[in-house]
Design an enzyme around this catalytic site. Structure first.
Site, PDB file in Angstrom:
ATOM      1  N   THR A  86       0.871  -1.185   0.000  1.00  0.00           N
ATOM      2  CA  THR A  86       0.000   0.000   0.000  1.00  0.00           C
ATOM      3  C   THR A  86       0.910   1.237   0.000  1.00  0.00           C
ATOM      4  OG1 THR A  86      -0.131  -0.301   2.413  1.00  0.00           O
ATOM      5  CG2 THR A  86      -2.020  -1.007   1.121  1.00  0.00           C
ATOM      6  N   THR A 122      -1.553  -2.721   5.431  1.00  0.00           N
ATOM      7  CA  THR A 122      -1.850  -1.521   6.228  1.00  0.00           C
ATOM      8  C   THR A 122      -2.699  -0.582   5.371  1.00  0.00           C
ATOM      9  OG1 THR A 122       0.255  -1.795   7.352  1.00  0.00           O
ATOM     10  CG2 THR A 122      -0.793   0.373   7.527  1.00  0.00           C
ATOM     11  N   PHE A 152       2.129  -6.400  12.732  1.00  0.00           N
ATOM     12  CA  PHE A 152       3.025  -5.518  13.497  1.00  0.00           C
ATOM     13  C   PHE A 152       4.480  -5.985  13.453  1.00  0.00           C
ATOM     14  CE2 PHE A 152      -1.209  -5.064  15.369  1.00  0.00           C
ATOM     15  CZ  PHE A 152      -1.367  -3.694  15.320  1.00  0.00           C
ATOM     16  N   GLU A 155      10.858  -5.832  10.392  1.00  0.00           N
ATOM     17  CA  GLU A 155      11.859  -6.478   9.551  1.00  0.00           C
ATOM     18  C   GLU A 155      13.119  -6.694  10.387  1.00  0.00           C
ATOM     19  OE1 GLU A 155      12.337  -4.332   5.878  1.00  0.00           O
ATOM     20  OE2 GLU A 155      10.185  -4.416   5.480  1.00  0.00           O
ATOM     21  N   GLY A 260      13.201   5.378   8.643  1.00  0.00           N
ATOM     22  CA  GLY A 260      13.037   5.087   7.216  1.00  0.00           C
ATOM     23  C   GLY A 260      12.270   3.791   7.086  1.00  0.00           C
ATOM     24  N   CYS A 263       7.551   1.308   6.118  1.00  0.00           N
ATOM     25  CA  CYS A 263       6.305   1.544   6.868  1.00  0.00           C
ATOM     26  C   CYS A 263       6.149   2.952   7.434  1.00  0.00           C
ATOM     27  CB  CYS A 263       6.184   0.513   7.985  1.00  0.00           C
ATOM     28  SG  CYS A 263       5.929  -1.146   7.344  1.00  0.00           S
TER      29      CYS A 263
HETATM   30  N1  LIG Z   1       7.348  -4.787   5.555  1.00  0.00           N
HETATM   31  C1  LIG Z   1       6.967  -4.648   6.803  1.00  0.00           C
HETATM   32  O1  LIG Z   1       7.779  -4.611   7.715  1.00  0.00           O
HETATM   33  C2  LIG Z   1       5.501  -4.522   7.144  1.00  0.00           C
HETATM   34  C3  LIG Z   1       5.113  -4.683   8.491  1.00  0.00           C
HETATM   35  C4  LIG Z   1       3.766  -4.569   8.805  1.00  0.00           C
HETATM   36  C5  LIG Z   1       2.843  -4.272   7.808  1.00  0.00           C
HETATM   37  N2  LIG Z   1       3.255  -4.090   6.519  1.00  0.00           N
HETATM   38  C6  LIG Z   1       2.238  -3.796   5.514  1.00  0.00           C
HETATM   39  O2  LIG Z   1       1.931  -4.995   4.803  1.00  0.00           O
HETATM   40  C7  LIG Z   1       1.662  -4.707   3.424  1.00  0.00           C
HETATM   41  C8  LIG Z   1       2.618  -5.488   2.552  1.00  0.00           C
HETATM   42  O3  LIG Z   1       3.933  -5.024   2.808  1.00  0.00           O
HETATM   43  P1  LIG Z   1       5.217  -5.810   2.303  1.00  0.00           P
HETATM   44  O4  LIG Z   1       6.387  -5.116   2.890  1.00  0.00           O
HETATM   45  O5  LIG Z   1       5.037  -7.263   2.517  1.00  0.00           O
HETATM   46  O6  LIG Z   1       5.151  -5.484   0.738  1.00  0.00           O
HETATM   47  P2  LIG Z   1       6.039  -6.085  -0.416  1.00  0.00           P
HETATM   48  O7  LIG Z   1       6.172  -5.024  -1.434  1.00  0.00           O
HETATM   49  O8  LIG Z   1       7.263  -6.728   0.144  1.00  0.00           O
HETATM   50  O9  LIG Z   1       5.126  -7.273  -1.022  1.00  0.00           O
HETATM   51  C9  LIG Z   1       3.923  -7.066  -1.672  1.00  0.00           C
HETATM   52  C10 LIG Z   1       3.717  -8.230  -2.647  1.00  0.00           C
HETATM   53  O10 LIG Z   1       2.411  -8.151  -3.192  1.00  0.00           O
HETATM   54  C11 LIG Z   1       2.462  -8.587  -4.552  1.00  0.00           C
HETATM   55  N3  LIG Z   1       1.278  -8.133  -5.260  1.00  0.00           N
HETATM   56  C12 LIG Z   1       0.947  -6.881  -5.663  1.00  0.00           C
HETATM   57  N4  LIG Z   1      -0.254  -6.899  -6.274  1.00  0.00           N
HETATM   58  C13 LIG Z   1      -0.702  -8.177  -6.241  1.00  0.00           C
HETATM   59  C14 LIG Z   1      -1.894  -8.804  -6.690  1.00  0.00           C
HETATM   60  N5  LIG Z   1      -2.864  -8.131  -7.303  1.00  0.00           N
HETATM   61  N6  LIG Z   1      -2.021 -10.138  -6.499  1.00  0.00           N
HETATM   62  C15 LIG Z   1      -1.051 -10.833  -5.881  1.00  0.00           C
HETATM   63  N7  LIG Z   1       0.106 -10.287  -5.426  1.00  0.00           N
HETATM   64  C16 LIG Z   1       0.272  -8.971  -5.612  1.00  0.00           C
HETATM   65  C17 LIG Z   1       3.772  -7.981  -5.043  1.00  0.00           C
HETATM   66  O11 LIG Z   1       4.224  -8.627  -6.228  1.00  0.00           O
HETATM   67  C18 LIG Z   1       4.681  -8.198  -3.833  1.00  0.00           C
HETATM   68  O12 LIG Z   1       5.367  -9.433  -3.919  1.00  0.00           O
HETATM   69  C19 LIG Z   1       1.790  -3.192   3.292  1.00  0.00           C
HETATM   70  O13 LIG Z   1       0.529  -2.604   3.427  1.00  0.00           O
HETATM   71  C20 LIG Z   1       2.684  -2.807   4.462  1.00  0.00           C
HETATM   72  O14 LIG Z   1       2.464  -1.494   4.886  1.00  0.00           O
HETATM   73  C21 LIG Z   1       4.558  -4.227   6.177  1.00  0.00           C
END
Ligand SMILES: NC(=O)c1ccc[n+]([C@@H]2O[C@H](COP(=O)([O-])OP(=O)(O)OC[C@H]3O[C@@H](n4cnc5c(N)ncnc54)[C@H](O)[C@@H]3O)[C@@H](O)[C@H]2O)c1
Length: 431
Positions: A86, A122, A152, A155, A260, A263
């Protein structure tokens, strides 16, 4: 239980792997077929301590599968987790929800029986209402519940955070999905009362409010560090003294280069956009965003001061580019603005990161090095940017092999007095 994660990024892969470890049948699906192919060939696309072992073990046992056939993955599962990105819409600063809605449309077409649709991405408050509206056709009547279950995990500590959570927040007012979710999380919540059921909207907001609060803590101590630098006080003492108060707590109270990652920057901006939409003034969050973006300029000014405004043709060794240790994620890392700013001022920049992360900076004055030694030899200034363990006990004199070099430690990894008594030109944050 039969589970499908849609989106196999940080959140989808880590939580999918952990759910399989807890005994569920999990399919991690993604539109990125290269990523799925890699995973099916045993290659884990992200660096996260402990993840590879869990993925390999459960993949071999057949409990964890990877598929780019998203429709089939939905049909085969009882619980569908939406785990897509997102990101910030650069024009509006709102969360870009196109991936979430595209997944919702895909689910709508493949509801072959009752399923719990869990949003783990999120998302701004009321997004669950919109997903529900997309799914709500006559054919789909009584075949789904849309709930919120924000993630929550941090990384670098993702596995531990997932398996030993401070809390599991589940947003739904319906009994049926709540019971299913409680059962799913039972193995990790049974020892403590950490399952928190609330409304869907509240769960969505809890995630943003939590991230904004942590970002506030970081920015707060960074500003206190600025004051410490003027009055000869060590900010580490302030953090320690404050952190001992249980109402405050010591975590997220370490001064540094600014927050940074994927998130905090995007979530604080998205929260502000939501507040604007609902005509509410979140002045604290607004100030935090400004304070964090000003941090880059403050650090560059400090570097200029340390180098007596002579950066032209100086060799700067930049240690660590990821936004924090334990991850290979460079999204919104302060390094991405600091490095080009230093080069713009004429420095020759040599950087190294233990993950081997090579970022294309497209500038000949920025060189990627494959070790700390290669990055530091003959350096005029070493900047420690990321708190990796391997930067914590360096023999700087041996590494640089040249007199009069300086060290600027953005993570306060070394004892100021020890470095001074070793006759090193050592500078750090908040002193
Ligand atoms: N990274 C973190 O530490 C973290 C922690 C808590 C919450 N979040 C939240 O979780 C969500 C995901 O974050 P992330 O870091 O895992 O993202 P990311 O970019 O690592 O992964 C997202 C994945 O979704 C896939 N994708 C996109 N559109 C798609 C679709 N239509 N069908 C299937 N797959 C699709 C992408 O190819 C990608 O592999 C975000 O909203 C983020 O804010 C992230």
């Amino acid at each position: 239980m039969k589970i499908c994660m849609i989106g196999t990024g940080y959140v989808g892969l880590v939580s999918g792997a952990c759910f399989s470890e807890l005994g569920n049948d999990v399919i991690c699906s993604d539109i990125d077929s290269d990523k799925i192919e890699k995973l099916n060939n045993g290659k884990v696309p992200i660096y996260e301590p402990g993840l590879e072992e869990i993925v390999k073990r459960n993949f071999t046992q057949g409990k964890l599968k990877f598929s780019s056939d998203i429709s089939l993955s939905i049909k085969k599962s009882d619980i569908i987790f939406i785990c897509v990105g997102t990101p910030t819409n650069k024009k509006t600063n709102q969360a870009n929800l196109k991936y979430v809605y595209s997944v919702a449309k895909r689910i709508k077409k493949n509801l072959n029986k009752y399923k719990v649709i869990v949003n783990k991405s999120t998302v701004p408050v009321t997004t669950g209402d919109k997903i529900e509206k997309i799914l709500n056709t006559r054919k789909n009547k009584n075949k789904f519940d849309v709930i919120s279950n924000p993630e929550f995990l941090r990384e670098g500590e993702a596995i531990r955070d997932f398996l030993y959570p401070d809390r599991v927040v589940v947003g739904t007012n319906s009994n049926r999905p709540n019971k299913i979710m409680k059962n799913l999380y039972l193995p990790i919540i049974k020892k403590s009362n950490r399952y928190f059921n609330t409304s869907r909207r509240a769960a969505e907001l809890i995630k943003y409010a939590s991230n904004a609060f942590l970002a506030t803590k970081i920015s707060f101590i960074n500003e206190i560090a600025n004051l410490c630098e003027k009055i000869n006080i060590d900010v580490k003492d302030i953090s320690a003294g404050m952190g001992l108060d249980e109402r405050i707590g010591g975590r997220f109270l370490r001064a540094g280069p600014g927050y940074g990652g994927s998130c905090f920057p995007k979530d604080t901006k998205a929260l502000l956009s939501t507040a604007r939409k609902f005509k509410t003034n979140l002045s604290i969050v607004k100030t935090v965003i400004k304070s964090n973006s000003d941090r880059n300029k403050l650090i560059i000014n400090r570097i200029n001061k340390i180098m007596k405004n002579k950066l032209k043709n100086k060799k700067i060794s930049f240690l660590g580019v990821t936004f924090k240790a334990g991850t290979d994620d460079v999204r919104e890392s302060p390094a991405l603005t600091l490095i080009p700013s230093l080069v713009k001022r004429g420095a020759n920049l040599h950087y190294y990161d233990p993950t081997g992360k090579k970022k294309e900076f497209k500038n000949k004055k920025i060189k990627f090095c494959s070790s700390t030694k290669e990055a530091c030899i003959n350096s005029d200034l070493i900047i420690i940017h990321t708190e990796w363990n391997e930067f914590k006990q360096l023999n700087f004199k041996k590494l640089v092999n040249k007199p009069n070099f300086k060290i600027f430690d953005l993570r306060n990894l070394y004892s100021f007095s020890k470095m001074k008594s070793n006759k090193l030109n050592y500078f750090r944050i908040g002193i």
